[in-house]
Design an enzyme around this catalytic site. Structure first.
Site, mmCIF file in Angstrom:
data_model
loop_
_atom_site.group_PDB
_atom_site.id
_atom_site.type_symbol
_atom_site.label_atom_id
_atom_site.label_comp_id
_atom_site.label_asym_id
_atom_site.label_seq_id
_atom_site.Cartn_x
_atom_site.Cartn_y
_atom_site.Cartn_z
ATOM 1 N N GLU A 425 42.923 40.103 27.337
ATOM 2 C CA GLU A 425 41.883 40.308 28.351
ATOM 3 C C GLU A 425 40.659 39.476 28.041
ATOM 4 O O GLU A 425 40.037 38.893 28.942
ATOM 5 C CB GLU A 425 41.512 41.792 28.422
ATOM 6 C CG GLU A 425 40.537 42.151 29.530
ATOM 7 C CD GLU A 425 39.063 42.092 29.110
ATOM 8 O OE1 GLU A 425 38.195 42.331 29.965
ATOM 9 O OE2 GLU A 425 38.780 41.806 27.926
ATOM 10 N N GLU A 426 40.299 39.416 26.756
ATOM 11 C CA GLU A 426 39.071 38.723 26.368
ATOM 12 C C GLU A 426 39.133 37.230 26.689
ATOM 13 O O GLU A 426 38.105 36.586 26.877
ATOM 14 C CB GLU A 426 38.792 38.923 24.877
ATOM 15 C CG GLU A 426 38.513 40.360 24.461
ATOM 16 C CD GLU A 426 37.207 40.904 25.015
ATOM 17 O OE1 GLU A 426 36.545 40.208 25.809
ATOM 18 O OE2 GLU A 426 36.844 42.037 24.659
ATOM 19 N N GLU A 434 49.139 38.110 34.336
ATOM 20 C CA GLU A 434 50.512 37.592 34.264
ATOM 21 C C GLU A 434 51.522 38.677 34.624
ATOM 22 O O GLU A 434 52.511 38.408 35.316
ATOM 23 C CB GLU A 434 50.790 37.025 32.868
ATOM 24 C CG GLU A 434 49.882 35.871 32.467
ATOM 25 C CD GLU A 434 49.778 34.796 33.530
ATOM 26 O OE1 GLU A 434 50.829 34.276 33.948
ATOM 27 O OE2 GLU A 434 48.650 34.491 33.957
ATOM 28 N N ASP A 454 38.831 50.044 30.141
ATOM 29 C CA ASP A 454 38.244 49.258 29.049
ATOM 30 C C ASP A 454 37.266 50.169 28.308
ATOM 31 O O ASP A 454 37.441 51.383 28.284
ATOM 32 C CB ASP A 454 37.571 48.011 29.617
ATOM 33 C CG ASP A 454 37.318 46.928 28.558
ATOM 34 O OD1 ASP A 454 37.484 47.215 27.357
ATOM 35 O OD2 ASP A 454 36.949 45.809 28.921
ATOM 36 N N GLY A 519 35.588 40.462 35.647
ATOM 37 C CA GLY A 519 35.370 40.533 34.210
ATOM 38 C C GLY A 519 36.198 41.602 33.549
ATOM 39 O O GLY A 519 35.988 41.909 32.381
ATOM 40 N N ALA A 536 35.599 53.976 35.214
ATOM 41 C CA ALA A 536 34.517 54.884 34.850
ATOM 42 C C ALA A 536 34.232 54.747 33.367
ATOM 43 O O ALA A 536 35.141 54.508 32.568
ATOM 44 C CB ALA A 536 34.899 56.328 35.180
ATOM 45 N N ARG A 537 32.961 54.906 32.992
ATOM 46 C CA ARG A 537 32.571 54.885 31.587
ATOM 47 C C ARG A 537 31.204 55.539 31.465
ATOM 48 O O ARG A 537 30.550 55.811 32.463
ATOM 49 C CB ARG A 537 32.530 53.453 31.064
ATOM 50 C CG ARG A 537 31.296 52.663 31.483
ATOM 51 C CD ARG A 537 31.583 51.210 31.669
ATOM 52 N NE ARG A 537 31.888 50.965 33.065
ATOM 53 C CZ ARG A 537 31.663 49.818 33.676
ATOM 54 N NH1 ARG A 537 31.174 48.808 33.005
ATOM 55 N NH2 ARG A 537 31.944 49.660 34.938
ATOM 56 N N TYR A 553 27.525 43.769 21.420
ATOM 57 C CA TYR A 553 28.660 43.341 22.237
ATOM 58 C C TYR A 553 29.305 42.066 21.686
ATOM 59 O O TYR A 553 28.630 41.056 21.474
ATOM 60 C CB TYR A 553 28.147 43.121 23.657
ATOM 61 C CG TYR A 553 29.085 42.521 24.656
ATOM 62 C CD1 TYR A 553 30.210 43.211 25.101
ATOM 63 C CD2 TYR A 553 28.819 41.274 25.204
ATOM 64 C CE1 TYR A 553 31.049 42.665 26.056
ATOM 65 C CE2 TYR A 553 29.646 40.720 26.170
ATOM 66 C CZ TYR A 553 30.765 41.419 26.584
ATOM 67 O OH TYR A 553 31.583 40.863 27.530
ATOM 68 N N SER A 629 26.245 34.831 65.925
ATOM 69 C CA SER A 629 26.135 36.236 66.315
ATOM 70 C C SER A 629 27.009 37.104 65.414
ATOM 71 O O SER A 629 28.117 36.708 65.044
ATOM 72 C CB SER A 629 26.562 36.426 67.770
ATOM 73 O OG SER A 629 26.644 37.799 68.094
ATOM 74 N N ASP A 667 51.462 56.394 53.385
ATOM 75 C CA ASP A 667 51.589 54.940 53.309
ATOM 76 C C ASP A 667 50.454 54.246 54.056
ATOM 77 O O ASP A 667 49.988 53.173 53.639
ATOM 78 C CB ASP A 667 52.943 54.497 53.858
ATOM 79 C CG ASP A 667 54.062 54.646 52.846
ATOM 80 O OD1 ASP A 667 53.773 55.039 51.701
ATOM 81 O OD2 ASP A 667 55.227 54.375 53.192
ATOM 82 N N HIS A 690 40.304 39.449 48.849
ATOM 83 C CA HIS A 690 39.744 40.639 49.493
ATOM 84 C C HIS A 690 38.537 40.213 50.321
ATOM 85 O O HIS A 690 37.580 39.651 49.801
ATOM 86 C CB HIS A 690 39.338 41.654 48.425
ATOM 87 C CG HIS A 690 39.296 43.066 48.889
ATOM 88 N ND1 HIS A 690 38.458 43.499 49.878
ATOM 89 C CD2 HIS A 690 39.987 44.164 48.488
ATOM 90 C CE1 HIS A 690 38.633 44.800 50.071
ATOM 91 N NE2 HIS A 690 39.564 45.227 49.240
ATOM 92 N N LYS A 700 30.083 36.456 37.857
ATOM 93 C CA LYS A 700 31.415 37.051 37.942
ATOM 94 C C LYS A 700 31.401 38.559 37.735
ATOM 95 O O LYS A 700 32.242 39.276 38.276
ATOM 96 C CB LYS A 700 32.315 36.382 36.893
ATOM 97 C CG LYS A 700 33.736 36.912 36.822
ATOM 98 C CD LYS A 700 34.505 36.173 35.746
ATOM 99 C CE LYS A 700 35.874 36.783 35.514
ATOM 100 N NZ LYS A 700 36.617 36.072 34.452
#
Length: 751
Positions: A425-426, A434, A454, A519, A536-537, A553, A629, A667, A690, A700
């Site tokens: 991930e880092e 992948e 994370d 990220g 959530a964290r 960090y 418009s 669905d 999206h 980012k």
């Protein structure tokens, strides 16, 4: 469930209304809430009412089984040695997790491997920065490594500070200080101060935006290289000692990190496709997202030596000044007697294709085994990973254990739950991307939701949630059931402490929920595949604490002791996060009807459209001249609002004993997020698909709403061809309007 976020009469509300609802509307909404709740309760079928108690009891058993002491033990075990991606140590940890998840009771646990491009410092030619005199003699060199934390002096394989994927090079030149290297910082330098960064070496402080965006901006400015450092103003909280006596960054501490600009591509050599054995790989020169200039991070003690000699222009204002005892002159070059000295970079890092390993665990669903709820977090770390990522990995481990215990006792979730321990991930979200690329067809058909896991903490002040609007009601309702771990909130719910400490700036009586940026490993699931996602964290007080993230960090000082001594001695905050993450997964996997509320999407869509319309009206003459418009977008949002309301009414009346109707409506809820995906992606960012949400083009880490329109409007007054620029705005409005209309169509009653 109907909550104060929703409005009672969507057809009668003016589009450009004030932010806050009037008191009368709140009373009316509350009354309708009560009536709707009572009506909905009394029309429940006998079978449904009978099933509520057993389901609630299982959920309570699941949450009660989560133990803070177990999370503490898991974190300790995961942080004894470094687990850098592509190393034997991280492979061994993958096998350990695989073995333990099997013991916990999952149906299957497999390793999924990929061969991806990674980056490492050269072990015989270290990276550093020097000041050289007119003869090329080095008169100052930056540190080659961080002083080890107490108790870790004999640990081997600690990677020295470096910027992953920096190209090799030894450029030298005059230094220019560029503040945070944001887009607006370069506008200030180039447009207002007339300072040309071309051919210069830049120095920027970490913070505010993703480091890869800093490097991209430096490249666009024509720089030869860029040095990144952590200023005490951003990484040293007032009144707190530096590690090991406190949780602040010492002068020799350095933040590692990748500096790619992948825009969702995954492995730079196999963009869009899994990096398996038979994958076609691009040549390094063709690789996606690699920086073109050397980059290197340093600590603030070394930065002091560079910045104290700076000459040239004074900083434009106080926002350019950090907390070092230097003038923060911009340059270019050094002052006075030092004017003949230059800065030289010595970067010798190597890019290598290495094998990485994900751990994928499966708990098969009893009723809908072909519908997947995914809980995933990464396990690779730059060094010990005390917070990032192992505080998250330990929580995932405990959630798996609790689910496994229920399974051993004969219970199964309604839907299949997948658990993932991602690798690399880092380096650029490689493990998750992948795997998602390899399984994209299955995930597009079967993926209900992805919950990211994370770091569990970045502070100990209050809860922080980022998620799709579909999950707002789920998160609010769950946190009302959980006890707050916060001091002063004994006996109160997590919702109450969260709401008091972090209220929503838009919706009265509700806590803040933020947009998903990037990220982290949810990116491919949400931004590319359109699978509803959230995370959530526990976080810090962002209002009073201006320093960036947590000070240690990605440094060598991010240890188990940092967490155990300073952030969460009793691990009560980790437990609260485990209950939130685990509770969300439990509800997503077990609710008879998906716990998604499409009406919340309708409300935020209107807010986002209003916001962009207001931005565009900074240019009223151009809007008129080029016939721009927003009417089509407002009309689409209005239509979506009405159809979402009708859909929710049908859900309330749904006969849950009719499996066909239940499957159809479930669905429709599952595929709603997918309806916001466009196959061609955003301009110049094809893997961000999206239409409603994307990472900001300028940071980012931050999420942007209607990103196609926002990017088209950004700095439009300085575009070379105004007609073309405003044409792009019109094009993006049309794409957004079509997409919202199409998404609304998916919620119509099936003929």
């Amino acid at each position: 469930m109907w909550n104060p976020l929703h409005e009672t009469d969507s057809t009668s509300v003016a589009w450009r209304r004030p932010r806050w609802l009037c008191a009368g509307a709140l009373v009316l909404a509350a009354g309708l809430f009560v009536l709707g709740f009572l009506f909905g309760w009394f029309i429940k079928s006998p079978n449904e009412a009978a099933n509520i108690s057993p389901q609630h009891n299982v959920k309570k058993a699941f949450l009660d089984e989560l133990k803070a002491e177990n999370i503490k033990t898991f974190l300790y075990n995961f942080t004894r040695i470094p687990h850098l991606a592509g190393t034997e140590q991280n492979f061994q940890l993958a096998k350990q997790i695989q073995s333990q998840w099997k013991e916990f009771g999952l149906d299957s646990v497999e390793l999924a491997h990929y061969d991806v491009l990674l980056s490492y410092p050269n072990k015989t030619r270290p990276n550093y920065i020097s000041i050289i005199d007119e003869d090329g003699n080095e008169i100052f060199n930056t540190s080659l490594f961080e002083p080890p934390p107490p108790g870790y002096e004999n640990v081997s394989d600690v990677v020295p500070p470096f910027s992953a994927f920096s190209p090799q090079g030894m450029p030298e030149g005059d230094l220019v200080y560029v503040n945070y290297a944001r887009t607006e910082d370069f506008f200030k330098l180039e447009r207002d101060m007339k300072i040309n960064c071309s051919g210069k070496i830049l120095i920027a402080r970490y913070g505010k935006i993703f480091r890869g965006n800093k490097v991209k901006n430096a490249q666009l400015a024509g720089a030869k290289g860029i040095i990144l450092y952590s200023d005490p103003a951003d990484y040293f909280a007032p009144g707190v000692q530096s590690y090991p006596d406190g949780w602040n960054l010492p002068g020799g501490g350095v933040q590692r990190g990748n500096i790619l600009n992948l825009n969702g591509a995954g492995d730079p050599l196999t963009p869009g496709y899994p990096a398996n054995e038979y994958a076609y790989r691009l040549q390094i020169a063709e690789a996606v997202g690699l920086p073109r200039i050397p980059v290197h991070p340093i600590g603030y003690s070394d930065a002091q030596k560079l910045l104290e000699k700076m000459g040239g222009s004074a900083p434009p204002d106080d926002s350019w000044k950090g907390s070092l005892h230097v003038p923060y002159n911009v340059g270019p070059g050094f002052t006075g007697n030092f004017s003949t000295q230059k800065v030289k970079m010595h970067i010798h890092s190597d890019n290598k294709v290495k094998r990485i390993y994900n751990v994928i665990g499966t708990l098969r669903g009893a009723v809908e085994p072909d519908r997947y709820v995914i809980l995933g977090g990464h396990r690779d770390s730059w060094v010990f990973g005390g917070i990032d990522p192992q505080s998250g990995a330990a929580v995932v481990h405990e959630i798996v254990r609790s689910f496994g215990k229920l399974k051993k006792e004969g219970w199964r979730p309604r839907r299949t739950v997948l658990f993932a321990s991602w690798d690399a991930e880092e380096y650029g979200l490689f493990g998750s991307t992948e795997w998602a690329e390899e399984n994209s067809r299955i995930l597009q058909e079967r993926g209900v939701a992805y919950i990211n896991a994370d770091s569990s903490i970045e502070g100990n002040y209050t809860l922080r949630v980022d998620c799709t609007p579909l999950m707002y009601s789920l998160v609010y309702n769950l946190t009302k059931e959980l006890q707050s771990p916060d001091e002063g909130f004994e006996g109160k719910s997590l919702f109450e402490s969260w709401n008091e400490k972090s209220p929503s700036p838009e919706f009265s009586g509700l806590p803040r929920i933020s947009k998903l940026g990037s990220g982290n490993d949810f990116e491919v699931f949400f931004q590319r595949l359109g699978i509803a996602s959230g995370r959530a964290r526990y976080t810090k007080d962002w209002v009073t604490n201006k320093f960036s993230s947590y000070p240690l960090y990605h440094s060598v000082y991010e240890t188990y002791e940092l967490v155990e001594k300073f952030y969460d001695p009793t691990f009560k905050y980790h437990l609260a996060v485990a209950q939130v993450r685990g509770g969300i997964v439990f509800e997503l996997a077990n609710s008879v009807v998906r716990p998604f509320d499409c009406r919340d999407y309708a409300v935020v869509l209107r807010n986002y459209a209003d916001k962009l319309y207001n931005i565009s009206m900074n240019h009223p003459q151009e809007m008129k001249a080029y016939s721009v418009s927003f009417d089509s977008l407002f009309s689409a949002v209005k239509n979506f609002t009405e159809i979402a309301s009708n859909f929710s009414e049908r859900v309330q009346d749904l006969d849950k004993n009719n499996p066909i109707l239940l499957r159809i409506m479930n669905d429709q809820l599952m595929f709603l997020e997918r309806a916001f995906i466009v196959p061609l992606g955003l301009p110049d960012r094809a893997f961000y698909r999206h239409v409603i949400y994307a990472p900001s083009s300028h940071n980012k880490y931050m999420g942007e709403s209607f990103p196609g329109i926002y990017d088209a409007l950004f700095d439009i007054e300085n575009k070379v061809d105004p007609s073309k620029a405003w044409g792009e705005v019109k094009r993006q409005i049309s794409i957004a309007a079509f997409t919202v209309q199409a998404a609304a169509g998916t919620l119509r009653e099936v003929a």
